[in-house]
Design an enzyme around this catalytic site. Structure first.
Site, PDB file in Angstrom:
ATOM      1  N   LEU A   1       0.858  -1.176   0.000  1.00  0.00           N
ATOM      2  CA  LEU A   1       0.000   0.000   0.000  1.00  0.00           C
ATOM      3  C   LEU A   1       0.896   1.228   0.000  1.00  0.00           C
ATOM      4  O   LEU A   1       1.970   1.220   0.609  1.00  0.00           O
ATOM      5  CB  LEU A   1      -0.902   0.020   1.242  1.00  0.00           C
ATOM      6  N   ASP A   2       0.478   2.276  -0.691  1.00  0.00           N
ATOM      7  CA  ASP A   2       1.226   3.518  -0.655  1.00  0.00           C
ATOM      8  C   ASP A   2       1.422   3.970   0.790  1.00  0.00           C
ATOM      9  O   ASP A   2       0.602   3.662   1.670  1.00  0.00           O
ATOM     10  CB  ASP A   2       0.488   4.620  -1.416  1.00  0.00           C
ATOM     11  N   LYS A   3       2.464   4.719   1.023  1.00  0.00           N
ATOM     12  CA  LYS A   3       2.741   5.241   2.362  1.00  0.00           C
ATOM     13  C   LYS A   3       1.508   5.901   2.968  1.00  0.00           C
ATOM     14  O   LYS A   3       1.162   5.662   4.133  1.00  0.00           O
ATOM     15  CB  LYS A   3       3.893   6.247   2.300  1.00  0.00           C
TER      16      LYS A   3
END
Length: 341
Positions: A151-153
């Site tokens: 997942l993106d940051k």
């Protein structure tokens, strides 16, 4: 092929003796080994062979393409997993489920999944190394968690991580299929600007790295195939009753970097709070009421949450389904948007 006894060697490695059967006659060695030692990936087996850790009838084997003959005796030396390069750090985790094969985390926004330039530590991997410790039996020969998706940051939500090679292989295969023919289920909640004309739809456009802004992904004809299904769950209006935002459920058939963010921007409905792809958000935000503007201004990230994750357990075959409610900051955004109506 019969699997023989395992024995410990002086250097801490484990010796596995294997006798080839008639059904293995003429097959490639690496394929046969992978079939009968499923806890080891073919890549891992090929690396062990290249390191000289496999013998046939007492002689070193030079390559995995070697053909197997019935009656061949193989001895494979499997070394202890090496310590992971990232350091273990005591970082709090929201653990949804855990057993000997895998762990499911509800990741908060702001937590990077894997160490990289700019984020050498303080990541989910560092936290898992501390939490899991010796329960990590080694992925690819290294004592580390097996990351099968990311997942993106600044995206929150559910994420599953493998603890061993067998689980890593099985989960990676499910994520590679993206639920087209297998059991994998993933759904994201996204708050987007505007209201689509239709109640649901599909975005089918290829995406790839931007030619000059390397931190951005963009729609491009020579990009990689990407498919996103979306459905309207709720719509929100401004004080004048004009449509201003939508809560969507997004399901992916591919797992490209920033896929939902790029696809929603492509159809004219960028995510709230997305400073990379949400061009013109300040103008849109001016239509919100005071409370909604305040909540959005404090959000500090794209309004995207991995809310549902289902997959087949790599050992038991049972289907596991997990759901995560909106985190506090997105629940506050939803409440503020509802007040506008």
């Amino acid at each position: 092929m019969d699997d023989g006894d395992e024995a410990a060697l002086e250097d801490g490695a484990t010796s596995v003796d294997i006798i080839a059967g008639a059904e293995d006659e003429g097959l490639r060695l690496d394929r046969v080994l992978a079939r009968h030692r499923p806890e080891l990936s073919r890549t891992r087996l090929q690396a062990l062979i290249a390191e000289g850790r496999l013998t046939r009838n007492g002689q070193p084997v030079s390559g995995g393409a070697t053909k197997v003959a019935a009656g061949d005796r193989f001895s494979l030396s499997i070394p202890e997993p090496k310590p992971a390069a990232p350091i273990a750090q005591n970082i709090a985790l929201d653990i949804v489920y855990e057993d000997g094969d895998l762990i499911v985390i509800d990741k908060p926004a702001g937590l990077v999944v894997h160490p990289a330039p700019g984020n050498p530590d303080g990541t989910l991997v560092n936290a898992l190394l501390h939490h899991c410790g010796d329960s990590l039996s080694g992925v690819g020969g290294v004592r580390r968690p097996g990351i099968v998706h990311r997942l993106d940051k600044d995206t929150s939500g559910l994420l599953v991580v493998a603890k061993n090679d067998r689980a890593h292989k099985a989960l990676a295969a499910q994520f590679a299929d993206h639920g087209r023919t297998g059991p994998l289920e993933r759904a994201y909640l996204a708050f987007v600007w505007g209201v689509p004309d239709l109640p649901s739809g599909t975005v089918d456009v290829p995406v790839g790295r931007h030619s000059t802004a390397r931190e951005r992904i963009t729609v491009r004809s020579d990009g990689r195939f990407a498919l996103t299904h979306w459905q309207r769950l709720a719509t929100y209006s401004d004080a004048a009753g004009r449509p201003v935002a939508t809560l969507m459920e997004c399901r992916l058939e591919t797992g490209r970097t920033h896929q939902i963010r790029v696809h929603m921007d492509h159809i004219g409905h960028p995510l709230l709070g997305d400073s990379v792809y949400g061009i013109g958000q300040r103008t849109k935000a001016n239509r919100l009421g005071e409370k909604a503007r305040l909540v959005l201004g404090r959000l500090g990230r794209q309004a995207l949450h991995a809310a549902r994750l289902g997959f087949e357990h790599p050992s038991t075959g049972a289907f596991l389904l997990f759901e995560s409610p909106l985190p506090a900051e997105l629940a506050a955004l939803q409440e503020a948007l509802e007040i506008e109506e």
